[in-house]
Write an enzyme that holds these catalytic residues in place. Structure first.
Site, PDB file in Angstrom:
ATOM      1  N   CYS A  94       0.835  -1.209   0.000  1.00  0.00           N
ATOM      2  CA  CYS A  94       0.000   0.000   0.000  1.00  0.00           C
ATOM      3  C   CYS A  94       0.870   1.260   0.000  1.00  0.00           C
ATOM      4  O   CYS A  94       1.884   1.342   0.679  1.00  0.00           O
ATOM      5  CB  CYS A  94      -0.913  -0.016   1.224  1.00  0.00           C
ATOM      6  SG  CYS A  94      -2.045   1.389   1.268  1.00  0.00           S
ATOM      7  N   CYS A 138       0.230   4.860   6.976  1.00  0.00           N
ATOM      8  CA  CYS A 138      -0.367   4.616   8.303  1.00  0.00           C
ATOM      9  C   CYS A 138       0.660   3.908   9.182  1.00  0.00           C
ATOM     10  O   CYS A 138       1.080   2.782   8.871  1.00  0.00           O
ATOM     11  CB  CYS A 138      -1.635   3.779   8.158  1.00  0.00           C
ATOM     12  SG  CYS A 138      -2.731   4.380   6.856  1.00  0.00           S
ATOM     13  N   CYS A 161       0.463   0.148  10.302  1.00  0.00           N
ATOM     14  CA  CYS A 161       0.034  -0.880   9.352  1.00  0.00           C
ATOM     15  C   CYS A 161       1.176  -1.701   8.749  1.00  0.00           C
ATOM     16  O   CYS A 161       2.138  -1.156   8.212  1.00  0.00           O
ATOM     17  CB  CYS A 161      -0.765  -0.226   8.237  1.00  0.00           C
ATOM     18  SG  CYS A 161      -1.451  -1.453   7.115  1.00  0.00           S
ATOM     19  N   CYS A 214     -16.370  -9.172   5.628  1.00  0.00           N
ATOM     20  CA  CYS A 214     -15.762  -7.895   5.257  1.00  0.00           C
ATOM     21  C   CYS A 214     -14.672  -8.158   4.221  1.00  0.00           C
ATOM     22  O   CYS A 214     -13.826  -9.025   4.431  1.00  0.00           O
ATOM     23  CB  CYS A 214     -15.117  -7.232   6.463  1.00  0.00           C
ATOM     24  SG  CYS A 214     -16.209  -7.139   7.870  1.00  0.00           S
ATOM     25  N   CYS A 264     -19.613  -6.238   3.912  1.00  0.00           N
ATOM     26  CA  CYS A 264     -19.030  -4.934   4.239  1.00  0.00           C
ATOM     27  C   CYS A 264     -17.740  -4.846   3.425  1.00  0.00           C
ATOM     28  O   CYS A 264     -17.078  -5.855   3.215  1.00  0.00           O
ATOM     29  CB  CYS A 264     -18.727  -4.914   5.730  1.00  0.00           C
ATOM     30  SG  CYS A 264     -17.893  -3.417   6.283  1.00  0.00           S
ATOM     31  N   CYS A 276     -19.671   1.839   8.947  1.00  0.00           N
ATOM     32  CA  CYS A 276     -18.848   1.192   9.962  1.00  0.00           C
ATOM     33  C   CYS A 276     -17.616   2.075  10.131  1.00  0.00           C
ATOM     34  O   CYS A 276     -16.901   2.330   9.163  1.00  0.00           O
ATOM     35  CB  CYS A 276     -18.451  -0.204   9.493  1.00  0.00           C
ATOM     36  SG  CYS A 276     -17.294  -1.021  10.607  1.00  0.00           S
ATOM     37  N   ARG A 324     -17.677  -3.596  17.923  1.00  0.00           N
ATOM     38  CA  ARG A 324     -16.957  -4.802  17.496  1.00  0.00           C
ATOM     39  C   ARG A 324     -15.571  -4.901  18.122  1.00  0.00           C
ATOM     40  O   ARG A 324     -14.832  -3.914  18.171  1.00  0.00           O
ATOM     41  CB  ARG A 324     -16.818  -4.804  15.966  1.00  0.00           C
ATOM     42  CG  ARG A 324     -18.159  -4.663  15.260  1.00  0.00           C
ATOM     43  CD  ARG A 324     -18.054  -4.896  13.765  1.00  0.00           C
ATOM     44  NE  ARG A 324     -19.292  -4.491  13.108  1.00  0.00           N
ATOM     45  CZ  ARG A 324     -20.377  -5.265  12.969  1.00  0.00           C
ATOM     46  NH1 ARG A 324     -20.375  -6.495  13.449  1.00  0.00           N
ATOM     47  NH2 ARG A 324     -21.460  -4.816  12.361  1.00  0.00           N
TER      48      ARG A 324
HETATM   49  S1  SF4 Z   1      -4.251   1.009   6.922  1.00  0.00           S
HETATM   50 FE1  SF4 Z   1      -2.610  -0.028   5.755  1.00  0.00          FE
HETATM   51  S2  SF4 Z   1      -3.655  -0.849   3.959  1.00  0.00           S
HETATM   52 FE2  SF4 Z   1      -5.025   0.718   4.833  1.00  0.00          FE
HETATM   53  S3  SF4 Z   1      -4.493   2.622   3.793  1.00  0.00           S
HETATM   54 FE3  SF4 Z   1      -3.202   2.564   5.641  1.00  0.00          FE
HETATM   55  S4  SF4 Z   1      -1.270   1.589   4.955  1.00  0.00           S
HETATM   56 FE4  SF4 Z   1      -2.812   1.164   3.374  1.00  0.00          FE
END
Ligand code: SF4
Length: 322
Positions: free
Chosen positions: A52, A56, A59, A96, A128, A188, A260
C-alpha cells in the site's frame, strides 16, 4: 430517540465515572437496546494484501515499512467465495472484504469486487467492504451489487490522526463517510486504541461519531497490534481497563451501535472477553486475519468455547435492518 447532542465534556464525565458505575450504566444501556446473549461474528477476507502507498504508522501493509508482508494481486473470485462459505458455515453473518490501497479505482478490479459482493450477498451474509476512498458513483454501484456496509475508520482524534497518517487527511475521511451515508449504505467507523494517543483523543473520536446523524451502525474498537517493522512497533500494550472504559463509554454514547472487538482480540483472554461483552461489545472478528496487522484472529475453537461458556447466540445477518 437517540441523543445526538453530546458535548465532549459530557462524554468525558461518563468516561471518568468510577469503574463499576460506568460498567453498570453501560450494561443497562446495552440491555435496553440489544439482546445481551447475541454476538455477531464477522470474518475479514483480505482480497488485496500489502504494497500500500499510504503511510499509516500502525500498518504492516504499507510499502514504506519492512514488515515481511508480500504484496499480492487481487484475490480470485472463486477463492474469495470459498473463504466466505467456510466462514459462514462457522457462524459468521458478516463478511468484510478489505483491500490495501489508498482508493478504489474504476477498472477491471472494481468489476471483480462488484462480483464478489454479489456472490457473497447471495450466500445470505451481510457484506461490508473496506476499500479506501471512493466516489459516490462507486458506492452506488457497490450498493446495487448488494453491499450492506462500508468501513472507513477515523482511528482517533483529528489532531492525533495527523501524527499517524500524513498521506490523507481526517477531512477526507469524513467526506468519504458522508458519501457512504448519502448512498444509504450502513456506516462502519472505528478506532485504534493504544497508538500513543491521549485519552482525550479517544473521546474526541467518539464525540465526532456522536455528532453524526444517524450514528454509525458499527464501531470497531481495535487494540493496536504493534507490528515489528512499523513505526509503532514499540508501543506498550493497551491496558484492558482502558479498553473496557472505552467500550462502556461508546455503548452509553452510541446505544444502538454494534461495538466490534477486532484487531488485538487475539491477545484477550475469555475473562476479558466476558467483561467486554458485559460492557457493551456485541461483535467479534473471527476466523480470518486483521487487515492492518495481518496476524491471525483468535481461533475458531476459542470462539466456539466462549459462545458455549457464556451461552451466547450468533447473531443472524440483517438482524438490525429496519
Ligand atoms: S491502513 Fe494499511 S492498507 Fe489501509 S491505507 Fe493505511 S497503509 Fe494502506
Amino acid at each position: 430517540m437517540i441523543h445526538t447532542g453530546w458535548t465532549f465534556e459530557a462524554i468525558k464525565r461518563v468516561h471518568e465515572r468510577p469503574f463499576f458505575e460506568l460498567l453498570s450504566q453501560a450494561h443497562a444501556v446495552h440491555k435496553e437496546n440489544h439482546d445481551l446473549c447475541e454476538v455477531q461474528v464477522c470474518t475479514l477476507i483480505s482480497i488485496k494484501t500489502g504494497g500500500c502507498s499510504e503511510d499509516c504508522k500502525y500498518c504492516s501493509q504499507s510499502a514504506r515499512y519492512q514488515t515481511g508482508i508480500q504484496a499480492t494481486p487481487l484475490m480470485e473470485y472463486e477463492e474469495v467465495l470459498r473463504r466466505a462459505k467456510i466462514a459462514i458455515a462457522r457462524g459468521a453473518s458478516r463478511i468484510c472484504l478489505g483491500a490495501a490501497w489508498r482508493q478504489l479505482r474504476e477498472n477491471s478490479q472494481f468489476n471483480e469486487i462488484l462480483k464478489m459482493v454479489s456472490g457473497i450477498c447471495a450466500l445470505g451474509a451481510e457484506v461490508c467492504c473496506t476499500l479506501g476512498m471512493l466516489t459516490f458513483e462507486q458506492i452506488e454501484k457497490l450498493k446495487e451489487a448488494g453491499l450492506y456496509a462500508y468501513n472507513h475508520n477515523l482511528d482517533s482524534s483529528e489532531n492525533f490522526y495527523k501524527t499517524i497518517i500524513t498521506t490523507r487527511s481526517y477531512q477526507e475521511r469524513l467526506a468519504t463517510l458522508d458519501l457512504v451515508e448519502k448512498a444509504g449504505v450502513s456506516v462502519c467507523c472505528g478506532a485504534i486504541l493504544g497508538m500513543g494517543e491521549e485519552i482525550d483523543d479517544r473521546l474526541e473520536f467518539l464525540h465526532t461519531l456522536s455528532l453524526r446523524t444517524p450514528h454509525p451502525e458499527s464501531v470497531p474498537l481495535n487494540k493496536l497490534t504493534a507490528v515489528p517493522g512499523t513505526p509503532l512497533e514499540n508501543q506498550p500494550k493497551l491496558a484492558i481497563w482502558e479498553h473496557l472504559r472505552m467500550i462502556a463509554t461508546t455503548r452509553i454514547v452510541l446505544p444502538k451501535a454494534t461495538i466490534r472487538l477486532s484487531a488485538g482480540r487475539d491477545t484477550m483472554t475469555k475473562e476479558q472477553h466476558a467483561l467486554a461483552f458485559f460492557a457493551g461489545a456485541n461483535s467479534i472478528h473471527g476466523g480470518g486475519i486483521h487487515l492492518t496487522a495481518v496476524v491471525p484472529t483468535a481461533t475458531v475453537d476459542f470462539d466456539d468455547e466462549m459462545f458455549t461458556l457464556f451461552q451466547l447466540k450468533k447473531r443472524p445477518a440483517y438482524a438490525y435492518t429496519a
